[in-house]
Design a protein around this motif. Structure first.
Motif, mmCIF file in Angstrom:
data_model
loop_
_atom_site.group_PDB
_atom_site.id
_atom_site.type_symbol
_atom_site.label_atom_id
_atom_site.label_comp_id
_atom_site.label_asym_id
_atom_site.label_seq_id
_atom_site.Cartn_x
_atom_site.Cartn_y
_atom_site.Cartn_z
ATOM 1 N N ASP A 113 15.159 34.003 98.174
ATOM 2 C CA ASP A 113 14.140 33.261 98.917
ATOM 3 C C ASP A 113 14.028 33.691 100.381
ATOM 4 O OD1 ASP A 113 16.555 32.223 99.702
ATOM 5 O OD2 ASP A 113 16.009 30.130 99.408
ATOM 6 N N HIS A 114 14.413 34.941 100.674
ATOM 7 C CA HIS A 114 14.330 35.443 102.054
ATOM 8 C C HIS A 114 14.116 36.958 102.037
ATOM 9 C CE1 HIS A 114 16.308 35.662 106.301
ATOM 10 N NE2 HIS A 114 15.023 35.893 106.332
ATOM 11 N N TYR A 115 13.000 37.384 102.622
ATOM 12 C CA TYR A 115 12.671 38.806 102.735
ATOM 13 C C TYR A 115 12.421 39.145 104.194
ATOM 14 C CZ TYR A 115 11.956 39.707 97.731
ATOM 15 O OH TYR A 115 12.125 39.893 96.384
ATOM 16 N N ARG A 116 12.624 40.404 104.565
ATOM 17 C CA ARG A 116 12.347 40.880 105.921
ATOM 18 C C ARG A 116 11.462 42.118 105.859
ATOM 19 N NH1 ARG A 116 17.296 41.153 109.173
ATOM 20 N NH2 ARG A 116 16.696 39.002 109.592
ATOM 21 N N LEU A 117 10.341 42.046 106.561
ATOM 22 C CA LEU A 117 9.421 43.178 106.689
ATOM 23 C C LEU A 117 9.679 43.831 108.039
ATOM 24 C CD1 LEU A 117 5.708 43.393 105.865
ATOM 25 C CD2 LEU A 117 6.435 43.929 108.167
ATOM 26 N N THR A 118 9.751 45.156 108.049
ATOM 27 C CA THR A 118 9.936 45.908 109.287
ATOM 28 C C THR A 118 8.912 47.027 109.317
ATOM 29 O OG1 THR A 118 12.308 45.457 109.168
ATOM 30 C CG2 THR A 118 11.602 47.178 110.694
ATOM 31 N N GLN A 119 8.247 47.170 110.470
ATOM 32 C CA GLN A 119 7.254 48.228 110.625
ATOM 33 C C GLN A 119 7.352 48.794 112.038
ATOM 34 O OE1 GLN A 119 2.952 47.266 110.837
ATOM 35 N NE2 GLN A 119 2.705 48.804 109.220
ATOM 36 N N PHE A 129 7.023 50.295 119.399
ATOM 37 C CA PHE A 129 7.623 48.995 119.164
ATOM 38 C C PHE A 129 7.814 48.797 117.676
ATOM 39 C CE2 PHE A 129 3.069 48.416 119.224
ATOM 40 C CZ PHE A 129 2.791 47.517 118.221
ATOM 41 N N THR A 130 8.626 47.815 117.339
ATOM 42 C CA THR A 130 8.907 47.475 115.946
ATOM 43 C C THR A 130 8.497 46.030 115.712
ATOM 44 O OG1 THR A 130 10.766 49.001 115.875
ATOM 45 C CG2 THR A 130 10.710 47.292 114.189
ATOM 46 N N VAL A 131 7.753 45.800 114.650
ATOM 47 C CA VAL A 131 7.400 44.446 114.236
ATOM 48 C C VAL A 131 8.353 44.059 113.117
ATOM 49 C CG1 VAL A 131 5.608 42.961 113.250
ATOM 50 C CG2 VAL A 131 4.971 44.781 114.835
ATOM 51 N N GLN A 132 8.971 42.894 113.266
ATOM 52 C CA GLN A 132 9.894 42.410 112.242
ATOM 53 C C GLN A 132 9.477 40.992 111.851
ATOM 54 O OE1 GLN A 132 14.103 43.239 112.774
ATOM 55 N NE2 GLN A 132 14.531 41.138 112.225
ATOM 56 N N VAL A 133 9.243 40.782 110.563
ATOM 57 C CA VAL A 133 8.768 39.490 110.064
ATOM 58 C C VAL A 133 9.714 39.014 108.963
ATOM 59 C CG1 VAL A 133 6.846 38.254 109.014
ATOM 60 C CG2 VAL A 133 6.385 40.197 110.516
ATOM 61 N N ASP A 134 10.217 37.793 109.103
ATOM 62 C CA ASP A 134 11.048 37.192 108.067
ATOM 63 C C ASP A 134 10.214 36.177 107.301
ATOM 64 O OD1 ASP A 134 13.138 38.680 108.949
ATOM 65 O OD2 ASP A 134 14.383 37.015 109.616
ATOM 66 N N TYR A 135 10.293 36.262 105.977
ATOM 67 C CA TYR A 135 9.597 35.337 105.092
ATOM 68 C C TYR A 135 10.642 34.512 104.356
ATOM 69 C CZ TYR A 135 5.812 38.767 105.609
ATOM 70 O OH TYR A 135 4.871 39.613 106.111
ATOM 71 N N SER A 136 10.362 33.229 104.153
ATOM 72 C CA SER A 136 11.260 32.401 103.340
ATOM 73 C C SER A 136 10.431 31.566 102.362
ATOM 74 C CB SER A 136 12.131 31.497 104.215
ATOM 75 O OG SER A 136 11.356 30.566 104.913
#
Length: 192
Positions: A113-119, A129-136
């Motif tokens: 139930d937890h993913y991390r997107l990195t771009q 820069f780096t965009v980091q998004v956590d989804y739950s």
């Protein structure tokens, strides 16, 4: 009769014990849908700075809460929006970092139930820069847990300024102890 009841209960108990309980697999978060909704909410229709498709900050807050946890909602509302004369306005400033869905990104599974997107991104205004998004997965749906950006390279660089005066204090204490030891030594040898 009693033997049949006991045998039936034993079979039911054994069948229940051997059925492993598996965690729900919620699949991956709907990145594109969430990102599109995020962009729609953070960059609403405006007339100057006045937001035209929301009457109040509370309406926007409800919509943001549908896609993110409330501390994140509060952050975006306080940073990008304000109310003036009963109308909702957007602050004239650089907008939030967005995931470019046309570019490559990595989606890492941290748990069911937890993913991390990195771009990794770059543009003229912000450089690299780096965009980091956590989804739950919360209350039966995927939401943003955290969104952050890291400007510049993540390799090397300067260390934070964590210098203290402790080495100087230790040196001062050592010198004071040495001076005290010298005075004691001198006193003992002058009285003998």
């Amino acid at each position: 009769m009693l033997k049949k009841v006991i045998a039936t209960l034993s079979i039911i108990m054994l069948a229940g014990i051997q059925s492993p309980v598996m965690a729900d697999n919620h699949g991956e978060p709907p990145v594109q849908d969430l990102e599109n909704k995020f962009e729609e909410l953070l960059f609403p229709e405006t007339d100057g700075t006045k937001v035209t498709n929301y009457d109040s900050i509370h309406q926007l807050e409800e919509d943001l809460n549908s896609i993110m946890k409330f501390p994140l909602t509060d952050y975006y509302l306080e940073k990008y929006f304000y109310e003036k004369d009963g109308d909702l306005h957007i602050r004239a400033m650089d907008g939030a970092y967005l995931v470019d869905l046309e570019q490559d990104y990595t989606l890492e599974k941290l748990s069911d139930d937890h993913y991390r997107l990195t771009q990794n991104r770059s543009n003229q205004l912000r450089g690299e820069f780096t965009v980091q998004v956590d989804y739950s997965f919360e209350a039966g749906k995927w939401v943003f847990e955290d969104r952050m950006d890291v400007v510049g390279s993540q390799e090397g660089g300067e260390l934070p300024n964590t210098a203290t005066n402790m080495p100087l204090m230790m040196l001062s204490g050592g010198l004071l102890m040495a001076a005290g030891a010298f005075l004691i030594y001198r006193k003992r040898h002058t009285t003998e």
